[in-house]
Design a protein around this motif. Structure first.
Motif, PDB file in Angstrom:
ATOM      1  N   SER A 116       0.589  -1.276   0.066  1.00  0.00           N
ATOM      2  CA  SER A 116       0.119  -0.097   0.131  1.00  0.00           C
ATOM      3  C   SER A 116       0.913   1.321   0.098  1.00  0.00           C
ATOM      4  O   SER A 116       0.547   2.146  -0.597  1.00  0.00           O
ATOM      5  CB  SER A 116      -1.098  -0.042   1.311  1.00  0.00           C
ATOM      6  N   VAL A 117       1.744   1.115   0.730  1.00  0.00           N
ATOM      7  CA  VAL A 117       2.749   2.544   0.813  1.00  0.00           C
ATOM      8  C   VAL A 117       3.782   2.539  -0.660  1.00  0.00           C
ATOM      9  O   VAL A 117       3.852   3.801  -1.082  1.00  0.00           O
ATOM     10  CB  VAL A 117       3.794   2.326   1.940  1.00  0.00           C
ATOM     11  N   HIS A 118       4.009   1.352  -1.054  1.00  0.00           N
ATOM     12  CA  HIS A 118       4.734   1.490  -2.412  1.00  0.00           C
ATOM     13  C   HIS A 118       4.016   1.258  -3.715  1.00  0.00           C
ATOM     14  O   HIS A 118       4.243   0.529  -4.582  1.00  0.00           O
ATOM     15  CB  HIS A 118       5.898   0.486  -2.404  1.00  0.00           C
ATOM     16  N   ALA A 119       2.743   1.867  -3.505  1.00  0.00           N
ATOM     17  CA  ALA A 119       1.766   1.770  -4.670  1.00  0.00           C
ATOM     18  C   ALA A 119       2.113   2.462  -6.057  1.00  0.00           C
ATOM     19  O   ALA A 119       3.097   3.427  -5.888  1.00  0.00           O
ATOM     20  CB  ALA A 119       0.447   2.363  -4.500  1.00  0.00           C
ATOM     21  N   ALA A 120       1.627   2.390  -7.206  1.00  0.00           N
ATOM     22  CA  ALA A 120       2.063   2.976  -8.406  1.00  0.00           C
ATOM     23  C   ALA A 120       1.283   4.239  -8.329  1.00  0.00           C
ATOM     24  O   ALA A 120       0.224   4.853  -7.968  1.00  0.00           O
ATOM     25  CB  ALA A 120       1.414   1.867  -9.547  1.00  0.00           C
ATOM     26  N   GLN A 121       2.166   5.336  -9.206  1.00  0.00           N
ATOM     27  CA  GLN A 121       1.961   6.407  -9.316  1.00  0.00           C
ATOM     28  C   GLN A 121       2.274   7.070 -10.637  1.00  0.00           C
ATOM     29  O   GLN A 121       3.232   6.784 -11.289  1.00  0.00           O
ATOM     30  CB  GLN A 121       2.251   7.760  -8.170  1.00  0.00           C
ATOM     31  N   GLN A 122       1.382   7.746 -11.443  1.00  0.00           N
ATOM     32  CA  GLN A 122       1.781   7.782 -12.811  1.00  0.00           C
ATOM     33  C   GLN A 122       2.567   9.199 -12.774  1.00  0.00           C
ATOM     34  O   GLN A 122       2.322  10.150 -12.507  1.00  0.00           O
ATOM     35  CB  GLN A 122       0.732   8.104 -13.815  1.00  0.00           C
ATOM     36  N   TRP A 123       3.828   9.023 -13.642  1.00  0.00           N
ATOM     37  CA  TRP A 123       4.469  10.253 -14.011  1.00  0.00           C
ATOM     38  C   TRP A 123       4.640  10.376 -15.436  1.00  0.00           C
ATOM     39  O   TRP A 123       4.177   9.481 -16.146  1.00  0.00           O
ATOM     40  CB  TRP A 123       5.806   9.923 -13.315  1.00  0.00           C
ATOM     41  N   PRO A 124       5.224  11.335 -15.944  1.00  0.00           N
ATOM     42  CA  PRO A 124       5.293  11.653 -17.415  1.00  0.00           C
ATOM     43  C   PRO A 124       6.240  10.577 -17.903  1.00  0.00           C
ATOM     44  O   PRO A 124       5.891  10.280 -19.059  1.00  0.00           O
ATOM     45  CB  PRO A 124       6.205  13.095 -17.637  1.00  0.00           C
ATOM     46  N   ASP A 125       7.334  10.156 -17.244  1.00  0.00           N
ATOM     47  CA  ASP A 125       8.054   8.866 -17.857  1.00  0.00           C
ATOM     48  C   ASP A 125       7.570   7.523 -17.688  1.00  0.00           C
ATOM     49  O   ASP A 125       8.258   6.741 -17.882  1.00  0.00           O
ATOM     50  CB  ASP A 125       9.383   9.193 -17.313  1.00  0.00           C
ATOM     51  N   GLY A 126       6.590   7.494 -17.038  1.00  0.00           N
ATOM     52  CA  GLY A 126       5.879   6.257 -16.652  1.00  0.00           C
ATOM     53  C   GLY A 126       5.396   6.001 -15.181  1.00  0.00           C
ATOM     54  O   GLY A 126       5.238   6.992 -14.325  1.00  0.00           O
ATOM     55  N   SER A 127       5.128   4.878 -14.916  1.00  0.00           N
ATOM     56  CA  SER A 127       4.465   4.339 -13.644  1.00  0.00           C
ATOM     57  C   SER A 127       5.926   4.446 -12.689  1.00  0.00           C
ATOM     58  O   SER A 127       6.694   3.653 -12.864  1.00  0.00           O
ATOM     59  CB  SER A 127       3.816   2.885 -13.526  1.00  0.00           C
ATOM     60  N   ARG A 128       5.650   5.051 -11.403  1.00  0.00           N
ATOM     61  CA  ARG A 128       6.771   4.966 -10.385  1.00  0.00           C
ATOM     62  C   ARG A 128       6.137   4.700  -9.419  1.00  0.00           C
ATOM     63  O   ARG A 128       4.823   5.090  -8.814  1.00  0.00           O
ATOM     64  CB  ARG A 128       7.285   6.277 -10.640  1.00  0.00           C
ATOM     65  N   CYS A 129       6.874   4.391  -8.120  1.00  0.00           N
ATOM     66  CA  CYS A 129       6.418   4.263  -6.848  1.00  0.00           C
ATOM     67  C   CYS A 129       6.376   5.372  -6.393  1.00  0.00           C
ATOM     68  O   CYS A 129       7.182   6.482  -6.189  1.00  0.00           O
ATOM     69  CB  CYS A 129       7.623   3.418  -6.124  1.00  0.00           C
ATOM     70  N   ARG A 130       5.054   5.757  -5.597  1.00  0.00           N
ATOM     71  CA  ARG A 130       4.809   6.910  -4.895  1.00  0.00           C
ATOM     72  C   ARG A 130       5.555   7.335  -3.688  1.00  0.00           C
ATOM     73  O   ARG A 130       5.545   8.413  -3.110  1.00  0.00           O
ATOM     74  CB  ARG A 130       3.323   7.075  -4.592  1.00  0.00           C
ATOM     75  N   ASN A 131       6.398   6.157  -3.149  1.00  0.00           N
ATOM     76  CA  ASN A 131       6.930   6.632  -1.931  1.00  0.00           C
ATOM     77  C   ASN A 131       8.583   7.037  -2.349  1.00  0.00           C
ATOM     78  O   ASN A 131       8.818   7.779  -1.795  1.00  0.00           O
ATOM     79  CB  ASN A 131       7.150   5.492  -1.002  1.00  0.00           C
ATOM     80  N   ASP A 132       9.178   6.065  -3.299  1.00  0.00           N
ATOM     81  CA  ASP A 132      10.626   6.422  -3.286  1.00  0.00           C
ATOM     82  C   ASP A 132      11.029   6.727  -4.770  1.00  0.00           C
ATOM     83  O   ASP A 132      12.087   6.960  -5.057  1.00  0.00           O
ATOM     84  CB  ASP A 132      11.427   5.120  -3.141  1.00  0.00           C
ATOM     85  N   ARG A 133       9.819   7.070  -5.807  1.00  0.00           N
ATOM     86  CA  ARG A 133      10.002   7.256  -6.959  1.00  0.00           C
ATOM     87  C   ARG A 133      10.955   6.380  -8.025  1.00  0.00           C
ATOM     88  O   ARG A 133      11.211   6.683  -9.060  1.00  0.00           O
ATOM     89  CB  ARG A 133      10.684   8.647  -7.050  1.00  0.00           C
ATOM     90  N   ALA A 134      10.988   4.938  -7.438  1.00  0.00           N
ATOM     91  CA  ALA A 134      11.697   4.176  -8.361  1.00  0.00           C
ATOM     92  C   ALA A 134      10.792   3.755  -9.422  1.00  0.00           C
ATOM     93  O   ALA A 134       9.402   3.700  -9.140  1.00  0.00           O
ATOM     94  CB  ALA A 134      12.232   2.838  -7.554  1.00  0.00           C
ATOM     95  N   PRO A 135      11.158   3.007 -10.416  1.00  0.00           N
ATOM     96  CA  PRO A 135      10.132   2.352 -11.558  1.00  0.00           C
ATOM     97  C   PRO A 135       9.206   1.425 -10.569  1.00  0.00           C
ATOM     98  O   PRO A 135       9.680   0.587  -9.935  1.00  0.00           O
ATOM     99  CB  PRO A 135      10.979   1.875 -12.424  1.00  0.00           C
ATOM    100  N   HIS A 136       8.025   1.517 -11.128  1.00  0.00           N
ATOM    101  CA  HIS A 136       7.065   0.492 -10.222  1.00  0.00           C
ATOM    102  C   HIS A 136       6.887  -0.805 -11.056  1.00  0.00           C
ATOM    103  O   HIS A 136       7.014  -0.714 -12.342  1.00  0.00           O
ATOM    104  CB  HIS A 136       5.725   1.169 -10.233  1.00  0.00           C
ATOM    105  N   PRO A 137       6.948  -1.948 -10.248  1.00  0.00           N
ATOM    106  CA  PRO A 137       6.978  -2.039  -8.882  1.00  0.00           C
ATOM    107  C   PRO A 137       8.350  -2.047  -8.548  1.00  0.00           C
ATOM    108  O   PRO A 137       9.465  -2.595  -9.004  1.00  0.00           O
ATOM    109  CB  PRO A 137       6.456  -3.577  -8.797  1.00  0.00           C
ATOM    110  N   CYS A 138       8.583  -1.203  -7.454  1.00  0.00           N
ATOM    111  CA  CYS A 138       9.820  -1.053  -6.509  1.00  0.00           C
ATOM    112  C   CYS A 138      10.018  -2.402  -5.898  1.00  0.00           C
ATOM    113  O   CYS A 138       9.301  -3.388  -5.619  1.00  0.00           O
ATOM    114  CB  CYS A 138       9.783  -0.078  -5.741  1.00  0.00           C
ATOM    115  N   ARG A 139      11.303  -2.336  -5.380  1.00  0.00           N
ATOM    116  CA  ARG A 139      11.717  -3.735  -4.354  1.00  0.00           C
ATOM    117  C   ARG A 139      10.726  -4.102  -3.350  1.00  0.00           C
ATOM    118  O   ARG A 139      10.328  -4.983  -3.170  1.00  0.00           O
ATOM    119  CB  ARG A 139      13.377  -3.343  -3.943  1.00  0.00           C
ATOM    120  N   LEU A 140      10.232  -3.120  -2.578  1.00  0.00           N
ATOM    121  CA  LEU A 140       9.492  -3.351  -1.572  1.00  0.00           C
ATOM    122  C   LEU A 140       8.173  -3.884  -1.987  1.00  0.00           C
ATOM    123  O   LEU A 140       7.471  -4.786  -1.319  1.00  0.00           O
ATOM    124  CB  LEU A 140       9.280  -2.239  -0.433  1.00  0.00           C
TER     125      LEU A 140
END
Length: 84
Positions: A30-54
């Motif tokens: 739930s904390v590391h959910a996807a968020q849309q950015w201009p360059d694609g889907s990123r983790c809303r918590n750490d901005r890593a490409p989604h899905p992030c490690r956690l």
């Protein structure tokens, strides 16, 4: 995969999955959910490409526990509804 993912690799799984691990996994998803950015889907918590490690770790934990994607989504929705 992000460069940090390539360096660190996947988060290790515990030898057996406890109820506490399930709670942590749901929180990670739930904390590391996807968020849309201009360059694609990123983790809303750490901005890593989604899905992030956690997020991936949480999904693997719940899958190892025998939960289906539908059941995971239901549990996440229940968790959101219970928050004040």
């Amino acid at each position: 995969m992000d460069s940090i993912d390539e360096t660190l690799g996947e988060i290790p799984l515990p030898p057996y999955i406890t109820a506490e691990d399930v709670t942590f996994a749901l929180r990670a998803i739930s904390v590391h959910a996807a968020q849309q950015w201009p360059d694609g889907s990123r983790c809303r918590n750490d901005r890593a490409p989604h899905p992030c490690r956690l997020h991936r770790w949480g999904r693997r934990i719940l899958t190892m526990r025998g939960l289906t994607d539908q059941r995971i989504n239901t549990m996440l929705a229940d968790q959101e509804a219970a928050r004040p």
